[in-house]
Design an enzyme around this catalytic site. Structure first.
Site, PDB file in Angstrom:
ATOM      1  N   GLU A   1       0.979  -1.158  -0.142  1.00 32.40           N
ATOM      2  CA  GLU A   1       0.181   0.080   0.056  1.00 32.40           C
ATOM      3  C   GLU A   1       0.696   1.572   0.050  1.00 32.40           C
ATOM      4  OE1 GLU A   1      -3.302  -0.022  -0.388  1.00 32.40           O
ATOM      5  OE2 GLU A   1      -3.406  -2.150  -0.216  1.00 32.40           O
TER       6      GLU A   1
ATOM      7  N   SER B   1     -51.457 -19.547  41.921  1.00 30.28           N
ATOM      8  CA  SER B   1     -51.213 -20.011  43.293  1.00 30.28           C
ATOM      9  C   SER B   1     -49.628 -20.099  43.914  1.00 30.28           C
ATOM     10  CB  SER B   1     -51.858 -21.518  43.515  1.00 30.28           C
ATOM     11  OG  SER B   1     -53.312 -21.458  43.697  1.00 30.28           O
TER      12      SER B   1
END
Length: 870
Positions: free
Chosen positions: A117, A394
């Protein structure tokens, strides 16, 4: 002697008086000279004008460039989520990215990147004139923009601030200006670090460290030369050079990178050739591993995100999140929910929420957010383990009734309740699930058989405010508690119920249910402890006494279907019921149930399960379907405890286990050696142990004279009674006989009236429905319940009262089912309903209409307006 110098005007005059010669004329010379001057000065002017204009344009473009900010350069980082074994099972974030610092970047990778690069990276200041000139030549022959001159610094600018695809002059000017400024702000090493962590490398991957793990399952430092070259070469065209998708192109690009490394003296020729000979697929992860879900265990991950969302952003902060997830428990939970291999579900719409938690720590080990209905799954969707709020039935009785009574009133498990008719404060009758009463029973019996009336009496005795505080200390959020709340009319989620029940199994210590144990921040050093603080929610004695009673739920109470013989497990069932008006409006039978719960625990694990439908007014649980929660609990708990030890709940020293005579009131201790079904072992706190004993009778010291006197008195009393009976006149005897006969007649008449009324209000017999295709009407008929009885008839929820035992109505669409419910009514009292369903056949031609009518099936059930108690 030299000629005297002349002025410019004298020189011109002297030249004008000289005679002509054979040399070129002055006119020709002047034309040539003037042309050259014009061209030269014009070119010079244009050059200066061009420079000035270019500088002006450059300044104009550059001043519009974005401002350099560190946040633009340092991209959001994804977060990893680890299970209890330290293995990564999910990664979340806007981008998949794992950051690596410059000190950890392999030199081999740096050489590969810079050779490819920007080989002069350490020599330029953001702009490379040599690279620019080379690119300019290429652009003259190939057109503007055909060849790039971007340095690695300029590439960072493009990735961070500018439109990557825009190649206009203004963007290029801004790029150049910002690259120079960037080099002034950051060191070369920092810029290289930013680049390597920022580049995109296909498949949603950002950063080369992440790419190394994605493509090779390794860290960058563990890649060989060929693999490093492939990673370094991908940024030019990531998707094109993806080795999974385009192996041939990826190999060509990799080999070019290796050649550039050789040309830049970073590797030898033999190293280059050896790496170029490596097959491109060498070392790549296999397809199955690559395609494995990144966002595994959606329900659990959703809860992780919710828990840390107020403190950190898991989508951007690059966290390492340690959780309590048990992969084995989670996989089993998902298998149980999404297959019929463990549980046979009634239909696809049946839903459930499951929580598996460590009883001692509150760490959630598995979550089941619901069954896969076949619809498109959405991450961050409804999590039925944590998000839903449904009536717990319950399962609230120990929390709001019995535990507070033990905690604040020092009641024993043998405390006597009178299970008898009882009314709410409003005057409405409170009934047990079976509409019956058991009379005097112990707290233990009331709890394992899930009686409504004793639970409400216990909470009332404690005080509803104290009961509310007790429940809220267990992670529930009740603003008010009423009689109906005690038997489950409030709301709770499965994860809340898991936390509350786990406190009973943990000696009264409450730990908020949580999935996250700790977080490691992106710096790799800072750890944040995420464990909630433990809270003492009740006395250890209260917790133990409740646990001991809840064991009986599994052995002789409402939860025997979930019993695992030999294991120390406590649990409670819970079902809810429909409001009567809602039930009738929606054609739901009296035994239909919207919710069924099963919550239980061992000293090691707590499991909370809710079952039902997302739209309970359209779908309901039948009596057999309410049992599914128990089967799910048993299957889950058996999986968890398999192969483990079987610890029991630890009894505190201030709790005493005493054998008592069942049904005794006052509570009476059984004598030593007593056994059998008449004996029950109950728990008492210090200072409350009963002193009365059935085996001990006090004898008084009496003299022989006293005993003779008592015997004489008894003999005399018997003689007097016999004489009195003999002297009773015949008329008195006749009168007594008449009174007895009258009482018997009145009792018989009352019994006959009660039987007649009971018969009148029973579910109508013989209910039958049919459809007449010729005139498109629905008919129903049933047996009479006797004189004075009318009938509320509901057809698909529309109710009307009739004095007859048959109806005919029109309506109904082809292919639909019509529910007919008939309820007997007498003297304002409603009886038990009978229901039938008539199926209307699809549209047919007149010739195809069946000669006989369709029939429905009858469902005669007993009405129950009280919340089911099991």
């Amino acid at each position: 002697m030299a000629d005297k110098p002349q002025t410019r005007s004298q020189y011109r005059n002297s030249q004008a008086t000289q005679p002509e010669t054979n040399k070129p004329t002055g006119k020709g010379k002047r034309i040539t000279g003037n042309v050259f001057k014009v061209v030269f000065f014009t070119a010079l002017f244009l050059a200066f004008a061009g420079i000035a204009g270019g500088a002006t344009a450059f300044y104009s473009y550059a001043k519009e460039a974005p401002k350099l900010t560190d946040s633009k350069l340092r991209d959001p980082l994804s977060s990893k989520i680890l299970d209890k074994n330290g293995d990564v099972y999910a990664e979340i974030g806007k981008e998949r990215r794992e950051y690596i610092e410059y000190k950890d970047i392999p030199k081999q990778l740096e050489n590969a990147v810079l050779s490819t690069e920007d080989s002069r990276f350490y020599e330029h200041n953001g702009m490379d004139p040599i690279r620019l000139a080379s690119a300019a030549v290429g652009n003259i022959t190939g057109g503007f923009g055909s060849q790039g001159a971007s340095t690695l610094t300029q590439q960072i600018i493009k990735m961070s601030y500018l439109d990557y695809t825009n190649k206009t002059l203004d963007r290029k000017a801004q790029e150049a200006w910002m690259a120079v400024k960037l080099e002034q702000k950051y060191s070369k090493h920092e810029l290289l670090e930013i680049y390597i962590n920022k580049v995109y490398l296909s498949d949603g991957i950002h950063g080369m460290e992440t790419a190394a793990e994605h493509y090779y399952g390794k860290k960058l430092k563990d890649l060989n030369l060929a693999q490093t070259a492939l990673i370094a070469g991908m940024p030019q065209s990531p998707n094109r050079f993806n080795p999974f998708e385009n192996p041939d192109l990826a190999k060509k690009r990799r080999d070019i990178v290796l050649t550039l490394m050789y040309n830049n003296d970073k590797i030898s020729k033999s190293e280059m050739e050896a790496a170029q000979s490596v097959a491109i697929a060498d070392g790549l992860v296999d397809e199955a591993t690559r395609k494995q879900k990144t966002y595994a265990y959606d329900t659990y991950v959703d809860q992780v995100i919710d828990e840390i969302g107020d403190k950190y952003n898991p989508f951007t902060d690059g966290l390492t999140i340690y959780t309590a997830l048990d992969p084995s428990a989670q996989k089993y939970t998902e298998k149980m929910l999404n297959t019929n291999e463990i549980i046979n579900y009634p239909d696809a719409k049946f839903q459930a929420g499951v929580v598996v938690m460590d009883t001692e720590t509150g760490r959630v080990q598995a979550l089941g957010g619901g069954r896969d209905t076949g619809e498109k799954k959405v991450s961050r969707g409804l999590n039925r383990a944590t998000d839903i709020k449904r009536q717990p039935g319950s399962t609230m009785k120990p929390i709001l009734g019995y535990a507070p009574a033990i905690e604040y009133l020092d009641w024993s498990t043998a405390h006597i309740f009178n299970d008898a008719p009882y009314q709410y404060a409003s005057g409405q009758e409170l009934r047990n699930y079976d509409s019956g009463y058991l009379g005097e029973i112990s707290m233990r019996h009331a709890l394992y058989s899930s009686r409504n009336i004793p639970a409400v009496k216990a909470s009332k005795e404690v005080g509803y405010d104290r009961a509310k505080d007790f429940a809220n200390n267990l992670g529930l959020n009740y603003k008010e508690v009423y009689e109906s709340t005690v038997i489950g009319s409030g709301e709770a989620s499965p994860i809340q119920m898991a936390g509350a029940y786990a406190a009973f199994g943990n000696g009264g210590v409450y730990n908020k249910p949580h999935t996250v144990t700790k977080i490691l921040l992106s710096d790799g050093e800072t750890e944040v402890n995420m464990e909630p603080e433990s809270v003492v929610a009740m006395k250890a004695s209260t917790a133990y006494m409740i646990s001991d009673m809840l064991k009986d739920v599994l052995t002789k109470g409402t939860g025997t279907r979930a019993n695992i013989p030999g294991w120390n497990i406590a649990a409670k069932t819970g079902t809810t019921n429909y409001d009567e008006s809602v039930r009738i409006k929606n054609g739901i039978p009296s035994d239909g149930t919207p919710d069924s719960w099963f919550v239980g625990y061992s000293p090691r694990y707590t499991v909370s399960i809710w079952t039902g439908y997302d739209e309970p007014n359209k779908n309901y649980l039948s009596p057999s379907e309410t049992r599914i929660a128990a089967y799910m609990f048993k299957a889950t708990m058996e999986h968890l405890v398999s192969g483990e030890k079987n610890p029991d709940f630890k009894k505190p020293s201030n709790v005493n286990e005493i054998p008592i005579i069942v049904g005794s009131n006052p509570i009476t201790r059984a004598g030593s050696g007593a056994s059998g079904g008449n004996i029950s072992y109950e728990l008492f706190l210090d200072g409350t142990v009963p002193t009365r004993s059935a085996a001990e009778k006090k004898t008084e010291n009496k003299t022989d004279e006293d005993k003779e006197a008592e015997e004489e008195a008894a003999k005399k009393a018997a003689e007097e009674k016999a004489k009195k009976d003999k002297e009773q006149s015949e008329s008195d005897k006749l009168k007594q006989q008449q009174q007895q006969q009258q009482q018997q007649q009145e009792a018989a008449a009352k019994k006959a009236a009660e039987e007649a009324e009971q018969t009148a209000l029973q579910a109508p017999g013989g209910l039958n429905g049919s459809y007449n295709a010729a005139n498109k009407t629905i008919s129903a008929s049933w047996a009479s319940n006797g004189p004075g009885v009318t009938y509320d008839v509901s057809v698909n929820g529309q109710t009307q009262n009739y004095g007859t035992t048959s109806i005919t109505v029109s309506g109904g669409s082809p292919g639909s089912s019509v529910v007919i419910m008939v309820v007997p009514v007498k003297d304002g009292k409603r009886g038990s309903p009978a229901t039938t369903t008539v199926t209307i056949p699809p549209e047919q031609t007149q010739q195809e209409t069946p000669a006989s009518d369709g029939t429905g099936t009858t469902d005669s059930t007993q009405n129950n307006t009280t919340p089911p108690a099991n």
